[in-house]
Design a protein around this motif. Structure first.
Motif, PDB file in Angstrom:
ATOM      1  N   LEU A 158      35.670 -26.360  68.102  1.00 52.79           N
ATOM      2  CA  LEU A 158      34.265 -26.188  67.746  1.00 52.79           C
ATOM      3  C   LEU A 158      33.388 -27.094  68.617  1.00 52.79           C
ATOM      4  CD1 LEU A 158      31.858 -25.500  65.770  1.00 52.79           C
ATOM      5  CD2 LEU A 158      32.694 -27.330  64.319  1.00 52.79           C
ATOM      6  N   LEU A 217      30.644 -25.663  71.399  1.00 49.99           N
ATOM      7  CA  LEU A 217      29.215 -25.915  71.195  1.00 49.99           C
ATOM      8  C   LEU A 217      28.646 -26.858  72.258  1.00 49.99           C
ATOM      9  CD1 LEU A 217      28.864 -25.992  67.312  1.00 49.99           C
ATOM     10  CD2 LEU A 217      28.447 -24.117  68.908  1.00 49.99           C
ATOM     11  N   PHE A 274      29.292 -21.294  63.158  1.00 51.43           N
ATOM     12  CA  PHE A 274      28.051 -22.038  63.437  1.00 51.43           C
ATOM     13  C   PHE A 274      26.873 -21.087  63.288  1.00 51.43           C
ATOM     14  CE2 PHE A 274      27.493 -20.056  67.564  1.00 51.43           C
ATOM     15  CZ  PHE A 274      28.800 -19.783  67.953  1.00 51.43           C
ATOM     16  N   SER A 278      27.155 -26.138  61.532  1.00 48.46           N
ATOM     17  CA  SER A 278      28.486 -25.674  61.946  1.00 48.46           C
ATOM     18  C   SER A 278      29.573 -26.256  61.051  1.00 48.46           C
ATOM     19  CB  SER A 278      28.757 -26.108  63.387  1.00 48.46           C
ATOM     20  OG  SER A 278      28.899 -27.514  63.438  1.00 48.46           O
TER      21      SER A 278
END
Ligand code: DAH
Length: 344
Positions: free
Chosen positions: A223, A227, A313, A290
């Motif tokens: 993640l 991002l 997210f 998120s």
């Protein structure tokens, strides 16, 4: 060949072109100056006999003159043939037309397109979800049970019992997961609705982009990586990102993602600029929600949470656009004032 000679040719040619009254006249002038044995052509041929150090200067002057005469003949031709058309059927084809304004792509659409492009390049599929949806997809599947206080955070317009205007694009999660098996990489942009009073930072309709990924062995570091890459593509490589613990019912653990303020911390080394218009001195800006998809969500859609993990997210498009372009009032996006829209 001296400069004065060239000047003389220049003014004589322009005078003759200006005095010409027919296309035939012009053709004769073209031959006289630019034809095989034309004045200019001859000078160009003779350049070779000039001393080496004079050649480049005279050469470029002659070439400039050649271009000028070509242009003048073309212009004159345009106005002569225009005149002819006017006399023949009463239409002046030399009059400039009325330009139509082709318009431009709305800034919100531009930001959506840019974000979709970035996630497509990372293998995400773009999907569309309904704006009118059921409580099931907007809430229940996302672990937001009826009467649960967290529903307050997603204030909602109801159309009738159970049917509502979605308050978040997260409604796409259950819709996709109930139908498809992992591995999944999904991105879903769209409109969402909340009964908020309109002001500089609130609107009853705005846009969100939801994203999620489900596979074997997906971890929080995935993640963070995805991002971080995404935010640097949108806001520039120099920004920093950080993840702050937060609460969302559909993710566990959850994090709010912040970027260093690109206005006052453009060095990439966040340090609050007290008077900064964008971050108000905080040095950091919140841009995303998120987290790791809550096993309860997986259970609801029939996935084995021992086998699959994933992250999700969600972000507000107008917020991203406001930060990216330095816009301080969300209403500008919806008023459709051309003076605003024309800037994009
Ligand atoms: N749906 C959330 C909202 O409307 C945004 C969000 C937060 C989406 C965290 C997510 C997430 O998928 O993991 O504010």
């Amino acid at each position: 060949m001296s400069e004065t000679d060239l000047k003389e040719i220049d003014s004589k040619a322009l005078l003759e072109i200006g005095n010409s009254t027919t296309i035939e006249d012009l053709e004769n002038l073209r031959l006289k100056y630019l034809g095989r044995n034309g004045v200019i052509t001859k000078i160009i041929k003779e350049l070779r006999s000039l001393p080496q150090d004079e050649r480049p200067k005279v050469g470029s002057e002659v070439n400039a003159l050649k271009d000028k005469i070509t242009l003048e003949i073309g212009n004159r031709k345009g106005s002569l043939s225009g005149k002819r058309a006017e006399t023949e059927d009463g239409i002046d084809i030399t009059l400039p037309g009325i330009a139509t304004n082709p318009g431009s792509i709305h800034p919100v659409t531009q930001v959506i397109d840019e974000i979709c492009g970035i996630f497509s390049s990372m293998g995400f599929r773009i999907v569309d979800g309904p704006e009118i949806d059921t409580e099931h997809y907007n809430f229940e599947v996302l672990n937001i049970p009826l009467e649960h206080p967290s529903r307050d955070a997603f204030d909602t317009f109801y159309i009738r019992k159970d049917i509502l205007l979605r308050s978040q694009t997260s409604n796409i999660q259950g819709r996709v997961m109930e139908k498809e098996k992992p591995p999944l990489r999904i991105l879903a942009p769209g409109r969402v609705y909340r009964p908020d009073a309109v002001d500089a930072s609130h609107s009853f309709m705005f846009h969100q982009i939801e994203g999620f990924m489900v596979d074997k062995g997906i971890r929080f570091s995935d993640l963070k990586g995805v991002l971080d890459v995404f935010l640097k593509k949108v806001f520039g490589e120099r920004i920093k990102t950080r993840f702050i613990p937060h609460y969302f019912p559909f993710t566990e653990p959850s994090a709010e993602v912040e970027i260093s303020c690109m206005l006052c911390s453009s060095s990439g080394d966040p340090g609050p600029g007290k008077d900064c218009k964008v971050c108000k001195g905080a040095g950091w800006l919140e841009v995303l929600g998120s987290g790791m998809i809550n096993p309860r969500v997986f259970k609801m859609v029939g996935y084995d949470s021992q086998k699959w993990t994933g992250f999700a997210f969600g972000m507000g498009v107008e917020r991203i656009a406001m930060l990216k372009y330095g816009i301080d009032d969300i209403r500008l996006f919806f008023e459709n004032d051309l003076r605003f829209l024309e800037q994009f």
